[in-house]
Design a protein around this motif. Structure first.
Motif, PDB file in Angstrom:
ATOM      1  N   LYS A   1       2.314   1.958  -3.398  1.00 45.90           N
ATOM      2  CA  LYS A   1       1.327   2.634  -4.244  1.00 45.90           C
ATOM      3  C   LYS A   1       1.267   4.129  -3.907  1.00 45.90           C
ATOM      4  CE  LYS A   1      -2.634   3.343  -6.531  1.00 45.90           C
ATOM      5  NZ  LYS A   1      -2.611   3.602  -7.942  1.00 45.90           N
TER       6      LYS A   1
ATOM      7  N   LYS B   1     -13.302 -10.431  -7.708  1.00 42.32           N
ATOM      8  CA  LYS B   1     -12.211 -10.067  -6.786  1.00 42.32           C
ATOM      9  C   LYS B   1     -12.472 -10.627  -5.400  1.00 42.32           C
ATOM     10  CE  LYS B   1     -10.518  -5.775  -8.834  1.00 42.32           C
ATOM     11  NZ  LYS B   1     -10.308  -4.342  -8.613  1.00 42.32           N
TER      12      LYS B   1
ATOM     13  N   ALA C   1      -5.247  -6.193  -1.759  1.00 45.05           N
ATOM     14  CA  ALA C   1      -6.466  -6.074  -2.552  1.00 45.05           C
ATOM     15  C   ALA C   1      -7.605  -5.500  -1.720  1.00 45.05           C
ATOM     16  CB  ALA C   1      -6.856  -7.438  -3.124  1.00 45.05           C
TER      17      ALA C   1
ATOM     18  N   LEU D   1      -8.464   2.794  -1.051  1.00 42.42           N
ATOM     19  CA  LEU D   1      -7.833   3.488  -2.166  1.00 42.42           C
ATOM     20  C   LEU D   1      -8.737   3.652  -3.388  1.00 42.42           C
ATOM     21  CD1 LEU D   1      -4.285   1.874  -1.957  1.00 42.42           C
ATOM     22  CD2 LEU D   1      -5.075   4.027  -0.978  1.00 42.42           C
ATOM     23  N   GLY D   2      -9.955   3.200  -3.294  1.00 34.58           N
ATOM     24  CA  GLY D   2     -10.893   3.405  -4.389  1.00 34.58           C
ATOM     25  C   GLY D   2     -10.781   2.421  -5.537  1.00 34.58           C
ATOM     26  N   ASP D   3     -10.097   1.302  -5.331  1.00 34.98           N
ATOM     27  CA  ASP D   3     -10.059   0.282  -6.378  1.00 34.98           C
ATOM     28  C   ASP D   3     -11.466  -0.276  -6.573  1.00 34.98           C
ATOM     29  OD1 ASP D   3      -7.336   0.682  -6.391  1.00 34.98           O
ATOM     30  OD2 ASP D   3      -6.817  -1.258  -5.510  1.00 34.98           O
ATOM     31  N   PRO D   4     -11.820  -0.624  -7.804  1.00 34.75           N
ATOM     32  CA  PRO D   4     -13.164  -1.158  -8.037  1.00 34.75           C
ATOM     33  C   PRO D   4     -13.384  -2.490  -7.313  1.00 34.75           C
ATOM     34  CG  PRO D   4     -11.944  -0.907 -10.111  1.00 34.75           C
ATOM     35  CD  PRO D   4     -11.042  -0.486  -9.010  1.00 34.75           C
ATOM     36  N   VAL D   5     -14.580  -2.666  -6.814  1.00 30.36           N
ATOM     37  CA  VAL D   5     -14.965  -3.900  -6.125  1.00 30.36           C
ATOM     38  C   VAL D   5     -15.791  -4.732  -7.093  1.00 30.36           C
ATOM     39  CG1 VAL D   5     -16.212  -4.869  -4.163  1.00 30.36           C
ATOM     40  CG2 VAL D   5     -15.017  -2.682  -3.921  1.00 30.36           C
ATOM     41  N   SER D   6     -15.485  -6.018  -7.158  1.00 31.77           N
ATOM     42  CA  SER D   6     -16.272  -6.916  -8.003  1.00 31.77           C
ATOM     43  C   SER D   6     -16.414  -8.263  -7.313  1.00 31.77           C
ATOM     44  CB  SER D   6     -15.610  -7.095  -9.376  1.00 31.77           C
ATOM     45  OG  SER D   6     -14.407  -7.825  -9.259  1.00 31.77           O
TER      46      SER D   6
ATOM     47  N   VAL E   1       0.833  -1.202   0.000  1.00 26.52           N
ATOM     48  CA  VAL E   1       0.000   0.000   0.000  1.00 26.52           C
ATOM     49  C   VAL E   1       0.871   1.256   0.000  1.00 26.52           C
ATOM     50  CG1 VAL E   1      -1.707   1.320   1.314  1.00 26.52           C
ATOM     51  CG2 VAL E   1      -1.983  -1.149   1.041  1.00 26.52           C
TER      52      VAL E   1
ATOM     53  N   GLY F   1      -6.937  -1.841  -1.007  1.00 25.99           N
ATOM     54  CA  GLY F   1      -7.153  -1.113  -2.256  1.00 25.99           C
ATOM     55  C   GLY F   1      -8.622  -0.842  -2.503  1.00 25.99           C
ATOM     56  N   MET F   2      -9.451  -1.849  -2.268  1.00 27.79           N
ATOM     57  CA  MET F   2     -10.889  -1.684  -2.486  1.00 27.79           C
ATOM     58  C   MET F   2     -11.539  -0.840  -1.391  1.00 27.79           C
ATOM     59  SD  MET F   2     -12.114  -5.346  -4.055  1.00 27.79           S
ATOM     60  CE  MET F   2     -11.239  -6.381  -2.903  1.00 27.79           C
TER      61      MET F   2
END
Length: 107
Positions: free
Chosen positions: A21, A86, A71, A78-83, A18, A74-75
């Motif tokens: 990044k 994942k 991961a 940090l605003g990473d997309p969640v799916s 993290v 990040g989700m």
């Protein structure tokens, strides 16, 4: 006790990923310092744990915690997309870590 050390090392691995990044290519001072500190602690703890554990299982747990943790952070932060894929993949990593521990790798 060695597994507690590996788990702690995995948490610091999450931290160094993290911070890496956040450092934007090691160009921001404090995230770069955070990365370096977390990396040194993580590798140091893993080194201690490897005195008592099998390398394959310990390394897999260490990287699994780091990957799943990075991961998740990040989700969540940090605003990473969640799916769904994942989330399922993180679950599979954690199942693999648990499976390794149940396979009798602890002396």
């Amino acid at each position: 006790m060695a597994w507690v050390i590996v788990i702690t090392a995995g948490v610091f691995e999450t931290g160094f990923a993290v911070f890496l990044k956040l450092s934007h290519g090691l160009t921001r001072l404090w995230p770069t310092v955070g990365f370096a500190v977390c990396a040194l602690i993580s590798f140091g703890l893993l080194t201690l744990a490897l005195k008592h554990l099998e390398v394959g299982a310990a390394y897999a747990v260490w990287t699994g915690i780091g990957a799943a943790g990075a991961a998740a952070v990040g989700m969540a932060v940090l605003g990473d997309p969640v799916s769904t894929i994942k989330m399922v993949s993180i679950g599979l990593i954690l199942c693999g870590v648990i499976g390794l521990n149940l396979s009798g790798v602890t002396p």
